[in-house]
Design an enzyme around this catalytic site. Structure first.
Site, PDB file in Angstrom:
ATOM      1  N   TYR A 151     -10.055  -9.434   7.590  1.00  0.00           N
ATOM      2  CA  TYR A 151      -9.020  -8.257   7.659  1.00  0.00           C
ATOM      3  C   TYR A 151      -8.386  -8.080   9.094  1.00  0.00           C
ATOM      4  O   TYR A 151      -9.176  -7.764   9.756  1.00  0.00           O
ATOM      5  CB  TYR A 151      -9.501  -7.053   6.883  1.00  0.00           C
ATOM      6  CG  TYR A 151      -8.353  -6.017   7.028  1.00  0.00           C
ATOM      7  CD1 TYR A 151      -7.082  -6.060   6.388  1.00  0.00           C
ATOM      8  CD2 TYR A 151      -8.553  -4.865   8.110  1.00  0.00           C
ATOM      9  CE1 TYR A 151      -5.988  -5.075   6.357  1.00  0.00           C
ATOM     10  CE2 TYR A 151      -7.241  -4.027   8.195  1.00  0.00           C
ATOM     11  CZ  TYR A 151      -6.120  -4.104   7.402  1.00  0.00           C
ATOM     12  OH  TYR A 151      -5.241  -3.343   7.543  1.00  0.00           O
ATOM     13  N   HIS A 200      -2.597  11.191   0.329  1.00  0.00           N
ATOM     14  CA  HIS A 200      -2.728  10.897  -1.104  1.00  0.00           C
ATOM     15  C   HIS A 200      -4.345  10.985  -1.118  1.00  0.00           C
ATOM     16  O   HIS A 200      -5.181  11.132  -0.302  1.00  0.00           O
ATOM     17  CB  HIS A 200      -2.276   9.349  -1.278  1.00  0.00           C
ATOM     18  CG  HIS A 200      -2.798   8.318  -0.440  1.00  0.00           C
ATOM     19  ND1 HIS A 200      -4.042   7.612  -0.668  1.00  0.00           N
ATOM     20  CD2 HIS A 200      -2.559   7.784   0.775  1.00  0.00           C
ATOM     21  CE1 HIS A 200      -4.545   6.879   0.425  1.00  0.00           C
ATOM     22  NE2 HIS A 200      -3.447   6.998   0.977  1.00  0.00           N
ATOM     23  N   THR A 225      -7.342   4.322  -1.235  1.00  0.00           N
ATOM     24  CA  THR A 225      -6.683   2.850  -0.977  1.00  0.00           C
ATOM     25  C   THR A 225      -7.909   2.037  -1.416  1.00  0.00           C
ATOM     26  O   THR A 225      -7.871   1.143  -2.504  1.00  0.00           O
ATOM     27  CB  THR A 225      -6.306   2.489   0.415  1.00  0.00           C
ATOM     28  OG1 THR A 225      -5.191   3.110   0.926  1.00  0.00           O
ATOM     29  CG2 THR A 225      -6.392   1.076   0.582  1.00  0.00           C
ATOM     30  N   ASN A 249     -12.904   6.107   0.607  1.00  0.00           N
ATOM     31  CA  ASN A 249     -12.838   5.189   1.849  1.00  0.00           C
ATOM     32  C   ASN A 249     -14.022   5.098   2.815  1.00  0.00           C
ATOM     33  O   ASN A 249     -14.216   4.287   3.750  1.00  0.00           O
ATOM     34  CB  ASN A 249     -11.825   5.292   2.692  1.00  0.00           C
ATOM     35  CG  ASN A 249     -10.377   4.866   1.659  1.00  0.00           C
ATOM     36  OD1 ASN A 249     -10.597   4.002   0.697  1.00  0.00           O
ATOM     37  ND2 ASN A 249      -9.115   5.054   2.169  1.00  0.00           N
ATOM     38  N   ASP A 263      -1.688   0.767  -4.906  1.00  0.00           N
ATOM     39  CA  ASP A 263      -2.787   1.455  -5.117  1.00  0.00           C
ATOM     40  C   ASP A 263      -2.596   3.080  -5.513  1.00  0.00           C
ATOM     41  O   ASP A 263      -3.052   3.650  -6.138  1.00  0.00           O
ATOM     42  CB  ASP A 263      -3.858   1.041  -3.788  1.00  0.00           C
ATOM     43  CG  ASP A 263      -3.216   1.607  -2.361  1.00  0.00           C
ATOM     44  OD1 ASP A 263      -1.893   1.896  -2.498  1.00  0.00           O
ATOM     45  OD2 ASP A 263      -3.954   1.843  -1.573  1.00  0.00           O
ATOM     46  N   HIS A 264      -1.554   3.783  -4.871  1.00  0.00           N
ATOM     47  CA  HIS A 264      -1.496   5.145  -5.007  1.00  0.00           C
ATOM     48  C   HIS A 264       0.025   5.233  -4.197  1.00  0.00           C
ATOM     49  O   HIS A 264       0.714   4.590  -3.817  1.00  0.00           O
ATOM     50  CB  HIS A 264      -2.684   5.899  -4.440  1.00  0.00           C
ATOM     51  CG  HIS A 264      -2.455   5.370  -2.869  1.00  0.00           C
ATOM     52  ND1 HIS A 264      -1.746   5.812  -1.748  1.00  0.00           N
ATOM     53  CD2 HIS A 264      -3.562   4.605  -2.237  1.00  0.00           C
ATOM     54  CE1 HIS A 264      -1.957   5.094  -0.637  1.00  0.00           C
ATOM     55  NE2 HIS A 264      -3.022   4.494  -0.885  1.00  0.00           N
ATOM     56  N   HIS A 294       1.980   8.281   5.596  1.00  0.00           N
ATOM     57  CA  HIS A 294       1.271   9.306   6.286  1.00  0.00           C
ATOM     58  C   HIS A 294       1.859   9.907   7.616  1.00  0.00           C
ATOM     59  O   HIS A 294       1.926  10.876   7.979  1.00  0.00           O
ATOM     60  CB  HIS A 294       0.006   8.561   6.911  1.00  0.00           C
ATOM     61  CG  HIS A 294      -0.856   8.054   5.846  1.00  0.00           C
ATOM     62  ND1 HIS A 294      -1.707   9.269   4.938  1.00  0.00           N
ATOM     63  CD2 HIS A 294      -1.482   6.963   5.223  1.00  0.00           C
ATOM     64  CE1 HIS A 294      -2.365   8.547   4.015  1.00  0.00           C
ATOM     65  NE2 HIS A 294      -2.504   7.375   4.488  1.00  0.00           N
ATOM     66  N   ASP A 304       2.553   2.661   3.063  1.00  0.00           N
ATOM     67  CA  ASP A 304       1.494   3.738   3.438  1.00  0.00           C
ATOM     68  C   ASP A 304       1.229   4.350   4.775  1.00  0.00           C
ATOM     69  O   ASP A 304       1.511   5.607   4.689  1.00  0.00           O
ATOM     70  CB  ASP A 304       0.133   3.075   2.940  1.00  0.00           C
ATOM     71  CG  ASP A 304      -1.037   4.138   3.014  1.00  0.00           C
ATOM     72  OD1 ASP A 304      -1.227   4.909   2.124  1.00  0.00           O
ATOM     73  OD2 ASP A 304      -1.739   3.827   4.069  1.00  0.00           O
ATOM     74  N   ASP A 337       0.856  -1.148  -0.066  1.00  0.00           N
ATOM     75  CA  ASP A 337       0.106   0.228   0.028  1.00  0.00           C
ATOM     76  C   ASP A 337       0.702   1.306   0.016  1.00  0.00           C
ATOM     77  O   ASP A 337       1.931   1.371   0.729  1.00  0.00           O
ATOM     78  CB  ASP A 337      -0.966  -0.160   1.304  1.00  0.00           C
ATOM     79  CG  ASP A 337      -1.966   0.873   1.172  1.00  0.00           C
ATOM     80  OD1 ASP A 337      -1.874   1.997   0.798  1.00  0.00           O
ATOM     81  OD2 ASP A 337      -3.045   0.526   1.407  1.00  0.00           O
TER      82      ASP A 337
HETATM   83 ZN   LIG Z   1      -3.462   2.991   0.131  1.00  0.00          ZN
END
Ligand SMILES: [Zn+2]
Ligand SMILES: *[C@@H]1O[C@H](CO)[C@@H](O)[C@H](O)[C@H]1NC(C)=O
Ligand SMILES: *[C@@H]1O[C@H](CO)[C@@H](O)[C@H](O)[C@H]1NC(C)=O
Ligand SMILES: *[C@@H]1O[C@H](CO)[C@@H](O)[C@H](O)[C@H]1NC(C)=O
Ligand SMILES: *[C@@H]1O[C@H](CO)[C@@H](O)[C@H](O)[C@H]1NC(C)=O
Ligand SMILES: *[C@@H]1O[C@H](CO)[C@@H](O)[C@H](O)[C@H]1NC(C)=O
Ligand SMILES: *[C@@H]1O[C@H](CO)[C@@H](O)[C@H](O)[C@H]1NC(C)=O
Ligand SMILES: *[C@@H]1O[C@H](CO)[C@@H](O)[C@H](O)[C@H]1NC(C)=O
Ligand SMILES: *[C@@H]1O[C@H](CO)[C@@H](O)[C@H](O)[C@H]1NC(C)=O
Length: 453
Positions: free
Chosen positions: A154, A336, A70, A91, A237-238, A193, A189, A34
């Site tokens: 998850y 993002h 995401t 999200n 994803d980004h 952040h 990810d 991620d």
């Molecule tokens: Zn993500």
């Protein structure tokens, strides 16, 4: 001489037929780290990933989908659809008709996912095939009443090692065999952040850990004898960009918070007015020079982000590196979600396995192109989607692909061959026709090919 040619050909044919490996269905493992920004690959060292790429392919930039978040982007990878068409448009979502809410912590209602069919479901509709998931948004939800045959609920606290162990066990032992599998990991990810991508020291450490995980992945596949026959895609994803306390947009300074509901906040805010939409729009429109404010009907077509009930009547799109807040301080140093034409928002893609070339580098594809490519590899008929299979042909060994420099080379080569042949023919004709009286004249008449000038 003839015998030699025949021998050569028969050798080629049996070589192509191969043996038992042909009857095995192709297998694919799709891995996401991620928030792996494309240019991390240029700016940091990844010895294990570079080895993987050396024996496989690399796409340096993957143009992902707007909004660059995401859940929406992971769903686009496995459906080939823009967000407006697969329905996971953020999200955090709200559906005005059913009054349902969605968030990354409350995502298990199939209602949100059922507007599309992900590849792991399509794969299982084939006889004798199953899918497995060591996490990936949506894989623990019964989409169209179907989960992967093997999956994990998850949980961010499950280690990479456990995810890897279990997904490889499923790839080896299952009957019907697992032919499509996913593996998801939350980094880089989370650290992007926390520290911001410009924090070189911390990002260096985090990205080295990612590279070590890739080393573990490859090692494990080799030890288990999966490495040669399994196709592996590593992507994301980004990307991520740096935020700052000096780049805040405070909505509370522009509009009373009771006049609208905020479904999603930053860097793309989803605004559901509680009063006259025009009034809310007019106040937000002049709020900051560092944000675009769109009525739903005016959202630029290039975003492909309009035709869905879950997209709210007004959206605010912050400029790169700006953060929308409600009278609060900066929440994160990196973020993002911004415009998907920004290269800082793009991830990369690397792939290895029997379906892929070895040592091939490609400039760019779209994230929606990954889906038709995966369907091709697995021999699945793709569902209607927004990707273009042709964009990925150069990555695949079984495809004929023309890229520009190659095409120019081929054309020049063909012209050279033609010129030489024509020249030879003329010389031969000249020689043969020497005794004939008017031959010279005839040749000049026919001789209108500009190539031999
Ligand atoms: Zn993500
Ligand atoms: C197929 O090839 C593998 C090695 O790649 C070999 O071990 C196996 O015996 C071969 N099978 C047949 C039927 O030739
Ligand atoms: C599915 O597997 C079964 C048992 O292994 C086999 O008999 C059948 O032919 C397979 N079907 C296809 C379409 O491969
Ligand atoms: C996932 O969680 C649900 C409910 O919490 C449980 O019923 C189910 O067995 C779990 N599935 C797996 C594969 O762990
Ligand atoms: C992974 O597999 C082990 C062994 O079967 C099992 O005990 C464990 O619960 C699995 N982990 C997850 C997250 O499903
Ligand atoms: C913003 O927050 C401060 C306290 O943190 C408060 O004094 C002020 O009134 C708030 N402004 C608005 C517009 O809500
Ligand atoms: C709206 O602002 C007031 C203070 O101005 C605050 O008490 C309240 O929590 C805010 N509501 C929301 C939904 O942010
Ligand atoms: C909303 O406000 C605008 C201008 O403030 C006004 O022209 C329009 O008639 C209003 N619409 C409704 C439905 O009240
Ligand atoms: C994307 O694909 C879907 C499914 O085929 C289609 O309905 C939609 O119109 C496409 N979007 C665009 C912008 O072409």
């Amino acid at each position: 001489m003839k015998l030699l040619v025949i021998l050569l050909f028969s050798g080629l044919i049996t070589g192509c037929r191969g043996n038992s490996s042909h009857s095995l269905p192709p297998k694919l493992l799709l891995v996401s780290f991620d928030g792996f920004r494309a240019d991390y690959l240029q700016n940091y060292e990844f010895p294990h990933l570079q080895n993987f790429i050396k024996e496989g392919v690399l796409v340096e930039h993957v143009k992902n989908v707007f909004i660059t978040k995401t859940f929406p982007n992971h769903y686009s990878i496995v459906t080939g659809l823009y967000e407006e068409s697969h329905g996971i448009v953020a999200n955090s979502m709200y559906d005005v008709i059913t009054k349902k809410h969605f968030s990354d912590l409350d995502d298990k209602d199939p209602f949100w996912w059922n507007e599309a069919v992900p590849i792991w479901v399509t794969n299982q509709l084939q006889e004798n095939r199953s899918s497995a998931a060591a996490m990936w948004p949506g894989t623990d939800v019964p989409i169209h009443n179907t989960t992967p045959s093997y999956f994990m609920n998850y949980s961010s606290s499950v280690s990479f090692e456990e995810r890897l162990n279990n997904i490889t066990t499923w790839l080896i032992n299952s009957n019907p065999p697992v032919t499509f599998a996913t593996l998801y990991w939350e980094e880089p990810d989370a650290s992007g952040h926390k520290y911001g991508p410009e924090d070189k020291e911390n990002m260096y450490r985090v990205l080295k850990e990612i590279d070590d995980l890739i080393g573990e992945l490859v090692h494990k596949l080799k030890v288990l004898g999966l490495w040669e026959n399994l196709n592996v895609i590593i992507t994301s994803d980004h990307g991520m960009t740096q935020c700052s306390k000096d780049r805040l947009i405070n909505l509370d300074r522009c509009i009373d918070n009771s006049s609208y509901a905020l479904i999603d906040l930053t860097p793309v805010a989803a605004v559901l007015p509680k009063i006259n939409t025009t009034e809310v729009y007019n106040k937000l429109k002049v709020c900051s020079p560092h944000m675009n404010v769109y009525l739903k009907e005016d959202i630029p077509a290039r975003f492909h982000y309009q035709h869905n009930n879950r997209i709210q009547p007004i959206i605010l799109v912050a400029d790169e590196g700006w953060t929308i807040v409600l009278n609060k301080s900066l929440p994160k140093l990196g973020d993002h979600g911004y415009d998907n034409s920004l290269s800082s928002m793009h991830p990369f893609l690397a792939a290895h396995g029997p379906a892929f070339h070895k040592g091939y580098k490609h400039n760019t594809i779209n994230s929606v192109d990954i889906y038709p490519m995966m369907c091709h590899i697995l021999g699945l008929k793709p569902r209607p989607n927004n990707g273009t299979f042709g964009h990925t042909k150069c990555l695949l060994v079984d495809q004929w692909c023309i890229n520009l420099p190659e095409a120019v080379g081929i054309v020049i080569g063909a012209l050279l061959v033609l010129t030489t042949l024509t020249g030879l023919i003329i010389i031969m004709q000249n020689r043969l026709s020497v005794p004939r009286p008017f031959s010279r004249l005839q040749l000049q008449e026919d001789d209108d090919d500009p190539l031999i000038e």
